[in-house]
Design a protein around this motif. Sequence first.
Motif, PDB file in Angstrom:
ATOM      1  N   TYR A  81       0.820  -1.218   0.000  1.00  0.00           N
ATOM      2  CA  TYR A  81       0.000   0.000   0.000  1.00  0.00           C
ATOM      3  C   TYR A  81       0.853   1.268   0.000  1.00  0.00           C
ATOM      4  O   TYR A  81       0.544   2.238  -0.692  1.00  0.00           O
ATOM      5  N   ASN A  82       1.949   1.250   0.763  1.00  0.00           N
ATOM      6  CA  ASN A  82       2.821   2.439   0.801  1.00  0.00           C
ATOM      7  C   ASN A  82       3.351   2.783  -0.586  1.00  0.00           C
ATOM      8  O   ASN A  82       3.368   3.945  -0.997  1.00  0.00           O
ATOM      9  N   THR A  83       3.791   1.743  -1.306  1.00  0.00           N
ATOM     10  CA  THR A  83       4.320   1.964  -2.656  1.00  0.00           C
ATOM     11  C   THR A  83       3.223   2.511  -3.562  1.00  0.00           C
ATOM     12  O   THR A  83       3.443   3.424  -4.359  1.00  0.00           O
ATOM     13  N   ALA A  84       2.010   1.953  -3.439  1.00  0.00           N
ATOM     14  CA  ALA A  84       0.898   2.418  -4.278  1.00  0.00           C
ATOM     15  C   ALA A  84       0.604   3.894  -4.010  1.00  0.00           C
ATOM     16  O   ALA A  84       0.357   4.668  -4.931  1.00  0.00           O
ATOM     17  N   CYS A  85       0.659   4.296  -2.732  1.00  0.00           N
ATOM     18  CA  CYS A  85       0.429   5.715  -2.386  1.00  0.00           C
ATOM     19  C   CYS A  85       1.513   6.580  -3.016  1.00  0.00           C
ATOM     20  O   CYS A  85       1.228   7.631  -3.610  1.00  0.00           O
ATOM     21  N   ARG A  86       2.775   6.144  -2.883  1.00  0.00           N
ATOM     22  CA  ARG A  86       3.886   6.957  -3.387  1.00  0.00           C
ATOM     23  C   ARG A  86       3.815   7.080  -4.917  1.00  0.00           C
ATOM     24  O   ARG A  86       3.988   8.166  -5.469  1.00  0.00           O
ATOM     25  N   GLU A  87       3.525   5.966  -5.603  1.00  0.00           N
ATOM     26  CA  GLU A  87       3.478   6.003  -7.074  1.00  0.00           C
ATOM     27  C   GLU A  87       2.367   6.939  -7.562  1.00  0.00           C
ATOM     28  O   GLU A  87       2.555   7.706  -8.506  1.00  0.00           O
ATOM     29  N   LEU A  88       1.222   6.896  -6.886  1.00  0.00           N
ATOM     30  CA  LEU A  88       0.118   7.779  -7.296  1.00  0.00           C
ATOM     31  C   LEU A  88       0.489   9.239  -7.025  1.00  0.00           C
ATOM     32  O   LEU A  88       0.280  10.121  -7.866  1.00  0.00           O
ATOM     33  N   ALA A  89       1.058   9.488  -5.858  1.00  0.00           N
ATOM     34  CA  ALA A  89       1.457  10.868  -5.513  1.00  0.00           C
ATOM     35  C   ALA A  89       2.468  11.392  -6.520  1.00  0.00           C
ATOM     36  O   ALA A  89       2.346  12.526  -7.018  1.00  0.00           O
TER      37      ALA A  89
ATOM     38  N   TYR B  60       3.014  10.445  -9.596  1.00  0.00           N
ATOM     39  CA  TYR B  60       2.411  10.627 -10.927  1.00  0.00           C
ATOM     40  C   TYR B  60       1.684  11.973 -11.000  1.00  0.00           C
ATOM     41  O   TYR B  60       1.820  12.727 -11.951  1.00  0.00           O
ATOM     42  N   VAL B  61       0.924  12.276  -9.948  1.00  0.00           N
ATOM     43  CA  VAL B  61       0.159  13.529  -9.923  1.00  0.00           C
ATOM     44  C   VAL B  61       1.100  14.740  -9.856  1.00  0.00           C
ATOM     45  O   VAL B  61       0.920  15.729 -10.569  1.00  0.00           O
ATOM     46  N   ILE B  62       2.148  14.629  -9.029  1.00  0.00           N
ATOM     47  CA  ILE B  62       3.111  15.740  -8.911  1.00  0.00           C
ATOM     48  C   ILE B  62       3.845  15.954 -10.238  1.00  0.00           C
ATOM     49  O   ILE B  62       3.917  17.066 -10.761  1.00  0.00           O
ATOM     50  N   ASN B  63       4.377  14.844 -10.794  1.00  0.00           N
ATOM     51  CA  ASN B  63       5.209  14.970 -11.996  1.00  0.00           C
ATOM     52  C   ASN B  63       4.426  15.475 -13.198  1.00  0.00           C
ATOM     53  O   ASN B  63       4.992  16.021 -14.141  1.00  0.00           O
TER      54      ASN B  63
ATOM     55  N   GLU C 263      -5.643  19.644 -10.159  1.00  0.00           N
ATOM     56  CA  GLU C 263      -7.067  19.473  -9.818  1.00  0.00           C
ATOM     57  C   GLU C 263      -7.294  18.304  -8.868  1.00  0.00           C
ATOM     58  O   GLU C 263      -8.403  18.110  -8.379  1.00  0.00           O
ATOM     59  N   PHE C 264      -6.224  17.544  -8.585  1.00  0.00           N
ATOM     60  CA  PHE C 264      -6.395  16.360  -7.743  1.00  0.00           C
ATOM     61  C   PHE C 264      -5.780  16.553  -6.357  1.00  0.00           C
ATOM     62  O   PHE C 264      -4.850  17.341  -6.164  1.00  0.00           O
TER      63      PHE C 264
END
Length: 219
Positions: A183-191, A193-196, A201-202
């Motif tokens: 779950y930690n990795t999934a949170c980091r990857e999503l974060a 992606y949105v930052i990069n 809007e998210f």
Amino acid sequence: LQGEGLHIGIPSIFVRFNNCNLKCSWCDSKYSWGWEEGKHDWQDVVKFIKDAPVYNHIIFTGGEPLLRENQEDVMKIIQNVMVADSRITIETNGTIKPGLSLQLLMKIRGLWSVSPKLQFIEKYTPAGLLWFDLQKNTQWKFVITDIEKDIRIIYSSLIEPGIITTAVDRPVVLQPNGQTPNYNTACRELAEYVINNNMTEFKVLPQFHKICWGNQRGI
Ligand code: SF4
């Protein structure tokens, strides 16, 4: 406590309704899809809420609380437990427009937490989602499983056609699928992606209850 969305962290009571008109593969409450022994009527729920130590934030969830057979019970419970500082959240998959009486009741201190299911996006009608978008008290929330594909669907099917609008004070909440093993990795990857991709809007949030208690039932 509420583990998701803009009210994350608030001590809350959850009233979980049975049955859902969608059957999402990642659903973390599949046990709510059918009837079980020990079900309660609305009077039982009112008594439980009134006996609880904290009950100024009540969350109706499911299953799907807006199924026609559930809406009347939702209203009776709200009418019988609202006190001066009560807040109500109704968590819905967004496929069913609430009836007029419930709409009016929710205008007082209610939040529509609408989580359209991308797996079933073709089942949604723009008019149904637009109704939620027009409410000032709506938050949009999406479970993200395949980051690129899911975010593309959110843009192409919902944001670009103007079905859901985004604003600084009403960000669209993205949360990783809570069933993801790491779950930690999934949170980091999503974060990341949105930052990069500068997707302002998210708002990326975890499911806080998963971090505290894992996938246990009853939390
Ligand atoms: S809409 Fe919600 S409750 Fe219904 S199957 Fe999907 S995740 Fe589960």
